[in-house]
Design a protein around this motif. Structure first.
Motif, mmCIF file in Angstrom:
data_model
loop_
_atom_site.group_PDB
_atom_site.id
_atom_site.type_symbol
_atom_site.label_atom_id
_atom_site.label_comp_id
_atom_site.label_asym_id
_atom_site.label_seq_id
_atom_site.Cartn_x
_atom_site.Cartn_y
_atom_site.Cartn_z
ATOM 1 N N TYR A 1 89.872 -81.364 14.324
ATOM 2 C CA TYR A 1 88.866 -82.398 14.111
ATOM 3 C C TYR A 1 87.485 -81.802 14.371
ATOM 4 N N LYS A 2 86.537 -82.191 13.533
ATOM 5 C CA LYS A 2 85.181 -81.635 13.637
ATOM 6 C C LYS A 2 84.193 -82.719 14.032
ATOM 7 N N CYS A 3 83.455 -82.429 15.101
ATOM 8 C CA CYS A 3 82.393 -83.319 15.566
ATOM 9 C C CYS A 3 81.055 -82.711 15.153
ATOM 10 N N VAL A 4 80.212 -83.506 14.494
ATOM 11 C CA VAL A 4 78.893 -83.047 14.048
ATOM 12 C C VAL A 4 77.833 -83.926 14.708
ATOM 13 N N ALA A 5 76.928 -83.291 15.462
ATOM 14 C CA ALA A 5 75.817 -84.000 16.105
ATOM 15 C C ALA A 5 74.532 -83.657 15.359
ATOM 16 N N ASP A 6 73.822 -84.689 14.889
ATOM 17 C CA ASP A 6 72.644 -84.460 14.047
ATOM 18 C C ASP A 6 71.549 -85.458 14.408
ATOM 19 N N SER B 1 91.879 -90.627 23.016
ATOM 20 C CA SER B 1 90.601 -90.572 22.312
ATOM 21 C C SER B 1 90.080 -89.147 22.325
ATOM 22 N N LEU B 2 89.165 -88.862 21.411
ATOM 23 C CA LEU B 2 88.445 -87.591 21.380
ATOM 24 C C LEU B 2 86.984 -87.863 21.708
ATOM 25 N N VAL B 3 86.424 -87.046 22.602
ATOM 26 C CA VAL B 3 85.048 -87.239 23.058
ATOM 27 C C VAL B 3 84.196 -86.053 22.623
ATOM 28 N N CYS B 4 83.044 -86.359 22.050
ATOM 29 C CA CYS B 4 82.057 -85.336 21.687
ATOM 30 C C CYS B 4 80.739 -85.723 22.346
ATOM 31 N N ALA C 1 87.748 -91.825 6.475
ATOM 32 C CA ALA C 1 87.409 -90.407 6.352
ATOM 33 C C ALA C 1 86.375 -89.982 7.383
ATOM 34 N N ILE C 2 85.551 -90.925 7.857
ATOM 35 C CA ILE C 2 84.461 -90.616 8.789
ATOM 36 C C ILE C 2 84.460 -91.639 9.916
ATOM 37 N N PHE C 3 84.200 -91.155 11.129
ATOM 38 C CA PHE C 3 83.993 -92.052 12.269
ATOM 39 C C PHE C 3 82.675 -91.685 12.924
ATOM 40 N N ARG C 4 81.849 -92.692 13.190
ATOM 41 C CA ARG C 4 80.551 -92.456 13.813
ATOM 42 C C ARG C 4 80.585 -92.962 15.250
ATOM 43 N N THR D 1 79.185 -87.692 14.360
ATOM 44 C CA THR D 1 80.118 -88.030 13.289
ATOM 45 C C THR D 1 81.380 -87.193 13.438
ATOM 46 N N TRP D 2 82.541 -87.846 13.253
ATOM 47 C CA TRP D 2 83.835 -87.162 13.300
ATOM 48 C C TRP D 2 84.437 -87.094 11.894
ATOM 49 N N VAL D 3 84.987 -85.927 11.533
ATOM 50 C CA VAL D 3 85.766 -85.756 10.301
ATOM 51 C C VAL D 3 86.929 -84.822 10.623
ATOM 52 N N ARG D 4 87.883 -84.730 9.679
ATOM 53 C CA ARG D 4 88.980 -83.780 9.839
ATOM 54 C C ARG D 4 88.707 -82.541 9.003
ATOM 55 N N SER D 5 89.021 -81.377 9.555
ATOM 56 C CA SER D 5 88.754 -80.127 8.849
ATOM 57 C C SER D 5 89.603 -79.984 7.594
#
Length: 395
Positions: A218-223, A170-173, A198-201, A184-188
């Motif tokens: 992989y890009k993690c975005v915290a908003d 797993s990937l942890v953010c 395409a998106i994992f929340r 939210t996770w997406v691929r660069s």
């Protein structure tokens, strides 16, 4: 002689006793209004109001910050008890008092200027009473919520993940913010995630049955709507044998002993493969080394044409002759295996490549003959200029 009381007299007696007790309690100091919560941003001013009544000698109003590390008394009445910095003529903490119109109530307003993130939390207003233990003091609490843009917690957030093919992980953010941020996770590279979407929340993105296609960034975005959002990148490597793809599976060139031919392949694998260009001499495979005849080059990364982890290799064949027309093999090797791509060099009747160009010349005719058309091909090969002209005359 015994005295007997009627039921009515007994009830009247009890009401009188409880009335006296209640009257005594009503005369005790107390906090008479709720402390309303405050929501603010960093750098602004927050105000908490504590309204008290029936204050007597031996009582005081105390503001306390319920710090997770331990309670911190901020003020007693209007006297500040903590370090109180003065900037621009304004102190960090101040207590202002306001009496009600009737004069039986007083509001103690705690003013906190230049709000910082550490001021987020619970504040308690209490009435200290001499001779009464602290547990029995009247008290009310209020909160200050300091809105904060998200920040990534690097210690608990993945930045590199190395996986065996077929394994699960797993990937942890991990991010902090007020309010708590959505992750939210997406691929660069725009590909689908290991989840097939395409998106994992969510804070933790599962990876099941790791495949070569999972390699990448992989890009993690915290908003949390408080700008700016926080972004963290995680590089995933999936151990794999090399894969090789060629830009062109066949390349043509004119054999005049002066021209060049370029063959290109793109190699991907983890661990990073070693790459060689090879030819077959009968059943045996021979590696080509740099010389006057061959140049092998690893190109700079081209982010527009390469996927993550791919490397671009070029074989340049100098002074192309008839014996050079054959199959060439781009071979990548690592501890997990080998990948091969084939490019065929074949003969053409015209020059190929950026050093070749053509132009049309149509001069006007003379007195008896004129040029119908003319085609001129010029080929630059180093310092020499080869001019080949085909001219067709028309009577």
């Amino acid at each position: 002689m015994a005295t007997y009381y009627s039921t009515r007299q007994y009830l009247l007696f009890l009401a009188t006793v409880f009335g006296i007790i209640s009257l005594g309690q009503c005369q005790e100091p107390g906090i008479v209004e709720d402390i309303l919560p405050v929501v603010t941003r960093v750098g602004l001013t927050a105000r908490l109001n504590c309204t008290v009544a029936r204050m007597t000698s031996g009582t005081a109003v105390q503001w306390t910050f319920k710090n997770p590390r331990g309670d911190e008394i901020i003020s007693i009445d209007k006297d500040i008890q903590v370090l109180n910095e003065l900037k621009g003529g304004i102190k960090d903490f101040e207590v202002q008092t306001y009496d009600s119109v009737r004069g039986d109530r007083t509001t103690y307003q705690l003013v906190i200027s230049r709000i910082r993130p550490e001021f987020h939390g619970t504040y308690e207003c209490s009435i200290t009473i001499t001779g009464v233990i602290a547990e029995h003091w009247p008290r009310e609490t209020g909160t200050i919520t300091v809105l904060q843009a998200p920040t990534i917690r690097p210690g608990s957030t993945d930045s590199v993940k190395m996986l065996e093919k077929g394994s699960s992980s797993s990937l942890v953010c991990d991010a902090f913010g007020v309010p708590s941020p959505n992750i939210t996770w997406v691929r660069s590279d725009g590909k689908l995630l290991p989840t097939g979407k395409a998106i994992f929340r969510g804070r933790t993105m599962p990876i099941a049955f790791a495949d070569v296609d999972f390699s990448g960034v992989y890009k993690c975005v915290a908003d949390n709507s408080i700008k700016p959002p926080a972004i963290s990148l995680a590089q995933v490597y999936v151990a794999q044998e090399p894969t090789v793809r060629v830009l062109q599976d066949s390349v043509g060139q004119f054999a005049n002993g002066q021209l060049k031919a370029k063959l290109d392949c793109i190699v991907q694998g983890y661990p990073t493969p070693s790459v060689e260009w090879m030819v077959y001499d009968g059943p045996r495979r021979r590696a080509l080394t740099d010389s006057d005849k061959f140049d092998t080059t690893k190109q700079a990364t081209d982010t527009q044409n390469l996927y993550n982890g791919e490397q671009w290799y070029t074989l340049t064949i100098n002074y192309v002759q008839a014996l050079d027309f054959r199959d060439y093999f781009c071979v990548g090797n690592n501890t997990y295996g080998e990948g091969v791509g084939k490019v065929t060099l074949f003969s053409t009747t015209e020059c190929q490549g950026p050093l070749c160009y053509s132009m049309d010349v149509s001069p006007s005719g003379g007195s008896t003959k004129s040029f119908g058309f003319a085609h001129i091909w010029t080929v630059f090969t180093g310092p020499a200029l080869c001019l080949i002209a085909f001219i067709k005359y028309r009577a």
